[in-house]
Design a protein around this motif. Structure first.
Motif, PDB file in Angstrom:
ATOM      1  N   ARG A  91      -1.758   7.434 -13.636  1.00 36.92           N
ATOM      2  CA  ARG A  91      -1.504   8.774 -14.175  1.00 36.92           C
ATOM      3  C   ARG A  91      -2.776   9.609 -14.150  1.00 36.92           C
ATOM      4  O   ARG A  91      -3.672   9.395 -14.974  1.00 36.92           O
ATOM      5  CB  ARG A  91      -0.980   8.676 -15.619  1.00 36.92           C
ATOM      6  CG  ARG A  91       0.362   7.993 -15.724  1.00 36.92           C
ATOM      7  CD  ARG A  91       0.834   7.971 -17.163  1.00 36.92           C
ATOM      8  NE  ARG A  91       2.121   7.308 -17.300  1.00 36.92           N
ATOM      9  CZ  ARG A  91       2.741   7.117 -18.458  1.00 36.92           C
ATOM     10  NH1 ARG A  91       2.173   7.557 -19.585  1.00 36.92           N
ATOM     11  NH2 ARG A  91       3.910   6.507 -18.506  1.00 36.92           N
ATOM     12  N   PRO A  92      -2.885  10.543 -13.199  1.00 33.85           N
ATOM     13  CA  PRO A  92      -1.975  10.748 -12.073  1.00 33.85           C
ATOM     14  C   PRO A  92      -2.143   9.628 -11.042  1.00 33.85           C
ATOM     15  O   PRO A  92      -3.173   8.965 -10.999  1.00 33.85           O
ATOM     16  CB  PRO A  92      -2.435  12.091 -11.501  1.00 33.85           C
ATOM     17  CG  PRO A  92      -3.893  12.136 -11.821  1.00 33.85           C
ATOM     18  CD  PRO A  92      -4.032  11.475 -13.153  1.00 33.85           C
ATOM     19  N   GLU A  93      -1.121   9.440 -10.215  1.00 35.02           N
ATOM     20  CA  GLU A  93      -1.148   8.369  -9.233  1.00 35.02           C
ATOM     21  C   GLU A  93      -2.173   8.682  -8.141  1.00 35.02           C
ATOM     22  O   GLU A  93      -2.147   9.755  -7.545  1.00 35.02           O
ATOM     23  CB  GLU A  93       0.232   8.189  -8.593  1.00 35.02           C
ATOM     24  CG  GLU A  93       0.334   6.934  -7.750  1.00 35.02           C
ATOM     25  CD  GLU A  93       1.752   6.685  -7.270  1.00 35.02           C
ATOM     26  OE1 GLU A  93       2.167   5.524  -7.203  1.00 35.02           O
ATOM     27  OE2 GLU A  93       2.437   7.678  -6.954  1.00 35.02           O
ATOM     28  N   ARG A  94      -3.082   7.754  -7.919  1.00 32.27           N
ATOM     29  CA  ARG A  94      -4.106   7.902  -6.889  1.00 32.27           C
ATOM     30  C   ARG A  94      -4.198   6.610  -6.091  1.00 32.27           C
ATOM     31  O   ARG A  94      -3.955   5.519  -6.631  1.00 32.27           O
ATOM     32  CB  ARG A  94      -5.469   8.249  -7.503  1.00 32.27           C
ATOM     33  CG  ARG A  94      -5.493   9.570  -8.252  1.00 32.27           C
ATOM     34  CD  ARG A  94      -6.882   9.864  -8.788  1.00 32.27           C
ATOM     35  NE  ARG A  94      -6.896  11.028  -9.663  1.00 32.27           N
ATOM     36  CZ  ARG A  94      -7.033  12.276  -9.233  1.00 32.27           C
ATOM     37  NH1 ARG A  94      -7.165  12.508  -7.946  1.00 32.27           N
ATOM     38  NH2 ARG A  94      -7.039  13.281 -10.084  1.00 32.27           N
ATOM     39  N   PHE A  95      -4.610   6.768  -4.807  1.00 32.35           N
ATOM     40  CA  PHE A  95      -4.653   5.619  -3.907  1.00 32.35           C
ATOM     41  C   PHE A  95      -6.037   5.485  -3.284  1.00 32.35           C
ATOM     42  O   PHE A  95      -6.776   6.461  -3.154  1.00 32.35           O
ATOM     43  CB  PHE A  95      -3.610   5.771  -2.797  1.00 32.35           C
ATOM     44  CG  PHE A  95      -2.188   5.759  -3.286  1.00 32.35           C
ATOM     45  CD1 PHE A  95      -1.467   4.579  -3.323  1.00 32.35           C
ATOM     46  CD2 PHE A  95      -1.577   6.930  -3.717  1.00 32.35           C
ATOM     47  CE1 PHE A  95      -0.164   4.565  -3.778  1.00 32.35           C
ATOM     48  CE2 PHE A  95      -0.273   6.926  -4.173  1.00 32.35           C
ATOM     49  CZ  PHE A  95       0.441   5.736  -4.202  1.00 32.35           C
ATOM     50  N   GLU A  96      -6.362   4.275  -2.903  1.00 32.52           N
ATOM     51  CA  GLU A  96      -7.552   4.024  -2.100  1.00 32.52           C
ATOM     52  C   GLU A  96      -7.134   3.252  -0.848  1.00 32.52           C
ATOM     53  O   GLU A  96      -6.029   2.691  -0.786  1.00 32.52           O
ATOM     54  CB  GLU A  96      -8.600   3.238  -2.896  1.00 32.52           C
ATOM     55  CG  GLU A  96      -8.147   1.880  -3.355  1.00 32.52           C
ATOM     56  CD  GLU A  96      -9.202   1.200  -4.226  1.00 32.52           C
ATOM     57  OE1 GLU A  96     -10.193   1.850  -4.574  1.00 32.52           O
ATOM     58  OE2 GLU A  96      -9.013   0.011  -4.559  1.00 32.52           O
ATOM     59  N   TYR A  97      -8.019   3.243   0.146  1.00 35.81           N
ATOM     60  CA  TYR A  97      -7.726   2.633   1.437  1.00 35.81           C
ATOM     61  C   TYR A  97      -8.680   1.464   1.637  1.00 35.81           C
ATOM     62  O   TYR A  97      -9.901   1.646   1.730  1.00 35.81           O
ATOM     63  CB  TYR A  97      -7.873   3.664   2.557  1.00 35.81           C
ATOM     64  CG  TYR A  97      -6.869   4.784   2.449  1.00 35.81           C
ATOM     65  CD1 TYR A  97      -5.668   4.738   3.152  1.00 35.81           C
ATOM     66  CD2 TYR A  97      -7.091   5.866   1.598  1.00 35.81           C
ATOM     67  CE1 TYR A  97      -4.725   5.754   3.029  1.00 35.81           C
ATOM     68  CE2 TYR A  97      -6.159   6.891   1.471  1.00 35.81           C
ATOM     69  CZ  TYR A  97      -4.977   6.823   2.195  1.00 35.81           C
ATOM     70  OH  TYR A  97      -4.044   7.833   2.076  1.00 35.81           O
ATOM     71  N   VAL A  98      -8.112   0.266   1.699  1.00 45.02           N
ATOM     72  CA  VAL A  98      -8.898  -0.962   1.722  1.00 45.02           C
ATOM     73  C   VAL A  98      -8.819  -1.576   3.116  1.00 45.02           C
ATOM     74  O   VAL A  98      -7.743  -1.657   3.723  1.00 45.02           O
ATOM     75  CB  VAL A  98      -8.370  -1.955   0.666  1.00 45.02           C
ATOM     76  CG1 VAL A  98      -9.186  -3.241   0.684  1.00 45.02           C
ATOM     77  CG2 VAL A  98      -8.390  -1.311  -0.717  1.00 45.02           C
ATOM     78  N   LEU A  99      -9.956  -2.013   3.621  1.00 41.24           N
ATOM     79  CA  LEU A  99      -9.989  -2.670   4.927  1.00 41.24           C
ATOM     80  C   LEU A  99      -9.193  -3.969   4.900  1.00 41.24           C
ATOM     81  O   LEU A  99      -9.326  -4.785   3.982  1.00 41.24           O
ATOM     82  CB  LEU A  99     -11.427  -3.005   5.319  1.00 41.24           C
ATOM     83  CG  LEU A  99     -12.278  -1.922   5.951  1.00 41.24           C
ATOM     84  CD1 LEU A  99     -13.714  -2.416   6.052  1.00 41.24           C
ATOM     85  CD2 LEU A  99     -11.761  -1.526   7.326  1.00 41.24           C
ATOM     86  N   THR A 100      -8.380  -4.174   5.908  1.00 40.57           N
ATOM     87  CA  THR A 100      -7.759  -5.469   6.142  1.00 40.57           C
ATOM     88  C   THR A 100      -8.717  -6.306   6.988  1.00 40.57           C
ATOM     89  O   THR A 100      -9.766  -5.837   7.440  1.00 40.57           O
ATOM     90  CB  THR A 100      -6.450  -5.300   6.903  1.00 40.57           C
ATOM     91  OG1 THR A 100      -6.742  -4.732   8.196  1.00 40.57           O
ATOM     92  CG2 THR A 100      -5.478  -4.391   6.163  1.00 40.57           C
ATOM     93  N   GLU A 101      -8.358  -7.548   7.240  1.00 38.71           N
ATOM     94  CA  GLU A 101      -9.161  -8.371   8.148  1.00 38.71           C
ATOM     95  C   GLU A 101      -9.218  -7.737   9.533  1.00 38.71           C
ATOM     96  O   GLU A 101     -10.238  -7.786  10.222  1.00 38.71           O
ATOM     97  CB  GLU A 101      -8.576  -9.784   8.235  1.00 38.71           C
ATOM     98  CG  GLU A 101      -9.343 -10.715   9.158  1.00 38.71           C
ATOM     99  CD  GLU A 101     -10.795 -10.891   8.736  1.00 38.71           C
ATOM    100  OE1 GLU A 101     -11.634 -11.110   9.634  1.00 38.71           O
ATOM    101  OE2 GLU A 101     -11.091 -10.806   7.530  1.00 38.71           O
ATOM    102  N   ARG A 102      -8.116  -7.096   9.926  1.00 41.94           N
ATOM    103  CA  ARG A 102      -8.085  -6.394  11.212  1.00 41.94           C
ATOM    104  C   ARG A 102      -9.121  -5.277  11.254  1.00 41.94           C
ATOM    105  O   ARG A 102      -9.837  -5.111  12.239  1.00 41.94           O
ATOM    106  CB  ARG A 102      -6.682  -5.822  11.448  1.00 41.94           C
ATOM    107  CG  ARG A 102      -6.474  -5.185  12.796  1.00 41.94           C
ATOM    108  CD  ARG A 102      -5.051  -4.663  12.957  1.00 41.94           C
ATOM    109  NE  ARG A 102      -4.058  -5.694  12.694  1.00 41.94           N
ATOM    110  CZ  ARG A 102      -2.764  -5.567  12.959  1.00 41.94           C
ATOM    111  NH1 ARG A 102      -2.297  -4.445  13.483  1.00 41.94           N
ATOM    112  NH2 ARG A 102      -1.913  -6.537  12.686  1.00 41.94           N
TER     113      ARG A 102
END
Length: 311
Positions: free
Chosen positions: A80-91
């Motif tokens: 609240r409020p909805e927030r996102f992050e971008y996480v590295l995959t193994e790829r």
């Protein structure tokens, strides 16, 4: 069990092969710029935006594309409020050897291009280094001429040319400031990438480039002229007719092979066509299928991402 985003992607029968998909992802300046900062720890939209001159529309589009490709995964970090992050995959994490190879090539062959490239420091030997391309099977250093390459079951040229990087560049186009300019001349356009691939597979005559890539003659002529100005291609008189030039990689062009080898290996590991690989590489000396790895040029030990500082 591996996370779903870390498993390889099965491509559609008869569709784009691993080479096309890889060029679509890694033949883009902003994608490489985003991955470079992600490897250094960036996860949130505002942090990428603070790193450079990227626009909101470009950052949003590239993050969505890298998520779709499996290099990043979008995760909520606030409700609240909805927030996102971008996480590295193994790829996504496994792109680091490709970036090292590109940086090393730019540092050696375009020192006057105004690039602000990072220093690569190996913690194990406490030295700045230039990476060496090694055959994983036998541990010997290799050059492009040591690696015979042929088309595999999914290697048809029509499946290897990505539509996603067919973008015209202009002097006013926004690009990451001082980031891999010569590399992008080779990879940042679908026809440039296709003609570079043809050169590495042995094409030399103008007609060979036209037939293999299906590019219009005017496009072939333009890209070969650009490569010549960049210093990666030279012309020689044909044995058949002196007024018919042939085209050959220079030392600068040959030196780009480590970046190409790492890209092919990354792409064919993570994106697999049901018919089989697009390219088959073999190490002539040991006779094994060629899988590349990078070693430290200072101490000759294998490089691992956790042991490298990008300064």
């Amino acid at each position: 069990m591996a996370n779903p985003e870390d498993a390889y992607t099965r491509l559609s029968p008869g569709g784009d092969n691993a080479i096309a998909v890889t060029l679509g992802v890694l033949g883009d300046e902003w994608n490489l710029w985003i991955l470079r900062h992600a490897i250094a720890g960036t996860r949130r939209y505002c942090d990428w935006f603070a790193h450079g001159t990227i626009s909101h529309s470009v950052l949003t589009a590239r993050l969505a594309g890298l998520t779709a490709s499996g290099a990043l995964v979008r995760q909520p970090y606030q409700q609240r409020p909805e927030r996102f992050e971008y996480v590295l995959t193994e790829r996504g994490r496994s792109v680091w050897p490709i970036l090292l190879a590109m940086w090393a090539w730019e540092q050696q062959w375009s020192p006057d291009a105004g690039t602000a490239l990072p220093r690569m420091h190996h913690r194990i030997c406490d030295s700045d280094f230039v990476p060496l391309l090694i055959c994983r099977a036998c541990g010997k250093s290799v050059r492009r001429t040591d690696i015979p390459t042929s088309l595999g079951p999914s290697g048809d040229w029509s499946r290897s040319v990505p539509a996603s990087i067919d973008r015209r560049r202009s002097a006013r186009a926004r690009h990451p400031a001082q980031f891999l300019p010569h590399t992008m001349e080779l990879l940042g356009n679908r026809w440039s990438a296709a003609i570079l691939g043809a050169l590495f597979l042995g094409a030399a005559r103008f007609v060979d480039f036209s037939r293999r890539t299906s590019a219009p003659p005017s496009i072939v002529a333009d890209r070969l002229a650009r490569f010549a100005r960049l210093g990666v291609v030279e012309t020689r008189a044909s044995r058949e007719r002196s007024d018919w030039p042939t085209y050959h990689l220079t030392a600068k062009g040959e030196a780009f092979f480590p970046a190409i080898a790492m890209m092919i290996d990354w792409g064919q590991h993570w994106f697999r066509a049901p018919e089989g690989p697009a390219l088959i590489l073999r190490h002539r000396s040991c006779g094994n299928g060629f899988r590349p790895e990078l070693h430290c040029g200072a101490c000759a030990r294998p490089l691992h991402g956790r042991d490298i500082d990008i300064l």
